[in-house]
Design an enzyme around this catalytic site. Structure first.
Site, short mmCIF file in Angstrom:
data_model
loop_
_atom_site.label_atom_id
_atom_site.label_comp_id
_atom_site.label_asym_id
_atom_site.label_seq_id
_atom_site.Cartn_x
_atom_site.Cartn_y
_atom_site.Cartn_z
N SER A 126 4.21 2.56 2.09
CA SER A 126 5.11 2.17 3.17
C SER A 126 6.46 2.85 3.00
O SER A 126 6.87 3.14 1.86
CB SER A 126 5.31 0.65 3.11
OG SER A 126 6.39 0.24 3.90
N TYR A 150 7.32 -7.41 -2.10
CA TYR A 150 6.31 -6.64 -1.36
C TYR A 150 6.51 -5.14 -1.64
O TYR A 150 5.57 -4.42 -2.00
CB TYR A 150 6.41 -6.92 0.14
CG TYR A 150 5.65 -5.92 0.99
CD1 TYR A 150 4.26 -5.90 0.99
CD2 TYR A 150 6.32 -4.97 1.77
CE1 TYR A 150 3.56 -4.96 1.74
CE2 TYR A 150 5.64 -4.03 2.53
CZ TYR A 150 4.25 -4.04 2.51
OH TYR A 150 3.56 -3.10 3.25
N LYS A 154 4.22 -2.03 -3.72
CA LYS A 154 3.86 -0.69 -3.23
C LYS A 154 4.34 0.37 -4.23
O LYS A 154 3.62 1.32 -4.54
CB LYS A 154 4.48 -0.43 -1.86
CG LYS A 154 3.90 -1.31 -0.75
CD LYS A 154 2.48 -0.91 -0.40
CE LYS A 154 1.86 -1.84 0.63
NZ LYS A 154 0.41 -1.72 0.72
#
Ligand code: NAD
Ligand code: UFG
Length: 335
Positions: A126, A150, A154
């Site tokens: 992302s 989050y 990643k």
């Protein structure tokens, strides 16, 4: 001989659109999903789009035995790995669940792949890994950071994959850094279906246009952007899906590469609202509110590397995204 491609998280928003493109290209998509954020009905709707049944296994990527069985039973040769939890706010209140699902889940998946001799993977990363942009547009060489669990998951997975590629040259890895995926398949049969009150802009716009919420709250109108509202690089989910197909096809030439998938164009919240109203001839009432904590002002991609390495660029416009998202909302009620 068609290749069997494992799509972890393949019944979710992005994965379902990738399944269509993988099948259209003549491959056999095999979906492994625990349905924690999607519904089994997606698989039937995918079969209607593709014109034949689709292989689906309900299971968790953290269960190594299940992953090994799927890889062996279906003769998997490459993996597109999308399974993961993705809500930034939720990740702040449940960090361990995010590390477990995303990081431990990826670890178990990679172990199972290695055991089975399958070492080609496209990973859903992302643009959140760029943190607060120091310069725009964002190129892949921009420094990496993250302000929430989050994003940390990643980043951690990207590091894990880089270490893996360094340790063994049989691995072929592509880290796709998505910008803001929106829109839906033009059939209106699949799209984004968030649980509860939507967090993200387009799903909320859809609910307001459909009359399920009175108005959109525009989070911040004093950013240093042309109209003061937040700017993002919205990308049509079908363009994003085609980008995965290209990455999968080029994996053989890669060791471990990070590539942006975006349009290269920024649109403000008000640009999205105005385009949506114009294209669909509906009203989206809104009120300007305070900034949402943790939001950045602006973010858009430099997509040049994707063109150079994958021969890919986006084809669909913001108008297409608004039209297709609304078609999905009308045909499904969003479910
Ligand atoms: P989604 O929630 O619609 O899809 C994810 C799917 O993974 C769901 O179907 C869910 O049931 C499944 N899943 C989750 N944990 C699992 C597990 N442990 N085992 C098996 N299945 C599991 O989300 P999406 O928008 O399609 O996102 C797909 C991927 O792309 C995610 O990894 C997400 O972090 C990443 N991503 C999404 C965006 C975005 O804005 N949508 C942006 C950048 C990156
Ligand atoms: N926004 C509003 N009102 C809303 C929802 C959003 O004004 O009700 C604004 C936000 O403030 C922001 C823009 O619309 O300026 C886009 O917000 P989204 O929540 O749709 O998207 P974000 O860019 O904040 O984040 C999303 C995902 C992240 C992911 C990131 C990049 O939620 O997980 O895109 O892919 F990392």
């Amino acid at each position: 001989m068609p290749d069997s491609i494992l799509l972890t998280g393949g019944s979710g928003f992005i994965g379902s659109h990738i399944a269509v493109e993988v099948a259209r290209a003549g491959h056999r998509p095999v979906v492994l999903d625990n349905l924690c954020n999607s519904k089994a009905g997606v698989i039937e709707r995918l079969a209607r789009i593709i014109g034949r049944p689709i292989d689906f296994v309900q299971g968790d990527i953290r269960d190594g035995a299940v992953v090994r069985k799927v890889i062996r039973d279906f003769g998997i040769t490459r993996v597109i790995h999308l399974a993961g939890l993705k809500a930034v706010g939720e990740s702040m209140s449940m960090p361990l669940a995010y590390y477990d699902n995303n990081v431990v889940g990826t670890l178990r998946l990679l172990e199972a792949m290695n055991d089975c001799g399958v070492r080609s993977i496209v990973f859903s990363s992302s643009c959140t890994v760029y943190g607060d942009p120091q310069r725009l547009p964002l190129t892949e060489s921009h420094p990496l950071s993250s302000a929430n669990p989050y994003g940390q998951t990643k980043l951690t997975i990207e590091l894990m994959l880089r270490d893996l590629a360094r340790s063994d040259d049989r691995w072929h890895i592509c880290l796709l850094r998505y910008f803001n995926p929106v829109g839906a398949h033009e059939s209106g049969l699949i799209g984004e279906d968030p649980n509860g009150i939507p967090n993200n802009l387009m799903p909320f716009v859809l609910k307001v246009a459909a009359g399920q919420f009175k108005e959109l709250g525009v989070w911040g109108s004093d950013y240093p952007t042309p109209d003061g509202t937040g700017v993002r690089d919205y990308i049509h989910v079908v363009d994003l899906a085609v980008g995965h197909l290209r990455a999968m096809e080029r994996l053989g030439d890669m060791r471990c590469e990070a590539i942006n998938l975006g349009t290269g164009q920024g649109s403000s919240v008000l640009d999205v609202v105005k385009a949506f109203e114009r294209v669909n001839a509906v009203r989206v009432p809104y009120t300007l509110k305070d900034r949402r904590p943790g939001d950045i002002a602006a973010c858009w991609a430099d997509p040049a590397l994707a063109l150079q390495r994958l021969g890919w660029k986006t084809e669909r416009t913001l108008d297409d995204m608004c039209r297709d998202a609304w078609k999905w909302q009308l045909s499904s009620g969003g479910s």
